[in-house]
Design a protein around this motif. Structure first.
Motif, short mmCIF file in Angstrom:
data_model
loop_
_atom_site.label_atom_id
_atom_site.label_comp_id
_atom_site.label_asym_id
_atom_site.label_seq_id
_atom_site.Cartn_x
_atom_site.Cartn_y
_atom_site.Cartn_z
N ASN A 39 -5.25 4.15 -3.08
CA ASN A 39 -5.08 3.97 -1.47
C ASN A 39 -5.52 5.40 -1.44
O ASN A 39 -6.18 4.35 -0.12
CB ASN A 39 -3.45 4.52 -0.90
N TRP A 43 -8.74 4.74 2.03
CA TRP A 43 -9.36 4.28 3.42
C TRP A 43 -10.42 4.99 3.83
O TRP A 43 -10.93 5.05 3.97
CB TRP A 43 -7.87 5.29 3.99
N LEU A 46 -12.52 1.66 3.97
CA LEU A 46 -12.18 1.83 5.26
C LEU A 46 -12.67 2.60 6.47
O LEU A 46 -13.52 2.67 7.76
CB LEU A 46 -10.69 1.19 5.84
N LEU A 112 -9.01 8.23 11.48
CA LEU A 112 -8.06 7.42 10.51
C LEU A 112 -6.60 7.56 9.59
O LEU A 112 -5.44 7.07 8.93
CB LEU A 112 -9.08 6.37 8.92
N GLY A 113 -6.86 8.95 8.96
CA GLY A 113 -5.41 9.53 8.46
C GLY A 113 -4.27 10.41 9.35
O GLY A 113 -3.79 10.35 8.84
N LEU A 115 -3.04 7.64 11.77
CA LEU A 115 -2.67 6.64 11.32
C LEU A 115 -1.50 6.45 11.02
O LEU A 115 -1.50 6.62 9.79
CB LEU A 115 -3.26 5.47 11.69
N SER A 118 -0.54 5.48 7.09
CA SER A 118 -2.52 5.57 6.31
C SER A 118 -2.40 6.94 5.58
O SER A 118 -1.02 7.46 4.74
CB SER A 118 -3.38 5.83 7.67
#
Length: 252
Positions: A39, A43, A46, A112-113, A115, A118
């Motif tokens: 994971n 991310w 991403l 992004l963390g 979200l 996430s």
């Protein structure tokens, strides 16, 4: 698992705010090797994709009247460029692409963390230590290549009394090698702490009596974390500029 089952049986509230930071294989399994896609890998990938989308695709059709993506890209470019120029000097502008890449990656990884569902990659020391070590090794090699033994002037405080200079040199040397530790812990610690607090308040939201207060607390903390996500990227970047300045101008 046993504590969760016990909590379910007794009707109590059991939650583990640190579970969100566990690195897990993306395609199942329990073993993680160096080549395993996790994971965290997803991310981080991403975050890289987001940087490319904004800075390459978003600005590919440049126009006098900029689009939203072009405006954001130009704003980020100008912000980091001015930071490098003001903190490090005009002779450091050649290193702007590296500093810009660091800033954008950390900013997107932080945002992004936030979200739902996430994974906050910058909450892991394994990620931030690599970023900090890259900065540390880069500026150290640059300083030695550019100045040779003159780079050691960074540790010799010539303005201090002669008797104190050896002691100050030892202190400066220790503080120099502690840089990657403080550089990485500051980023990872702040991101991890904020996410953990949000998870704690989210756990209390399941209790009817505490729920309204928890929702308000989560909203406030989330807003604060949005600010922290940018500030921590800014702090990491500006410290990089300060260290770069030491490599270019090492004498006290």
């Amino acid at each position: 698992m046993a504590s969760e089952a016990h909590g379910a049986e007794t009707g109590g509230l059991v939650f583990h705010p640190m579970d969100q930071f566990i690195v897990k294989p993306l395609f199942g399994g329990d073993t993680i090797e160096w080549y395993t896609i996790t994971n965290a890998t997803l991310w981080m990938g991403l975050a890289v994709v987001a940087v490319i989308l904004m800075m390459v695709l978003g600005t590919s059709r440049r126009a006098m009247i900029p689009s939203r993506s072009q405006s954001i890209g130009e704003l980020a470019y100008g912000f980091v460029y001015k930071m490098v120029e003001d903190v490090t000097g005009k002779d450091a502008v050649k290193f702007f692409p590296y500093v810009m890449t660091l800033f954008l990656f950390i900013v997107f990884a932080n945002f992004l963390g936030l979200l739902p569902m996430s994974f906050a990659t910058t909450s892991h020391f394994a990620v931030t230590v690599v970023l900090a070590l890259l900065v540390f090794l880069s500026v150290t090699i640059l300083g030695l290549v550019k100045h040779g033994l003159g780079f050691l002037g960074l540790f010799w405080v010539s303005s201090a009394p002669l008797a104190l200079r050896p002691i100050l040199a030892i202190i400066e040397l220790i503080s120099y090698f502690v840089r990657p530790v403080s550089h990485s812990i500051r980023l990872a610690g702040n991101v991890m702490a904020g996410h953990a607090v949000i998870k704690v308040f989210a756990g209390f939201a399941a209790i009817a009596v505490v729920s309204p207060v928890s929702v308000l607390a989560i909203t406030a903390m989330y807003g604060l974390e949005v600010l922290v996500a940018f500030i921590q990227a800014y702090v990491f970047t500006i410290l990089t500029c300060v260290y770069l300045k030491d490599a270019l101008h090492p004498s006290h």
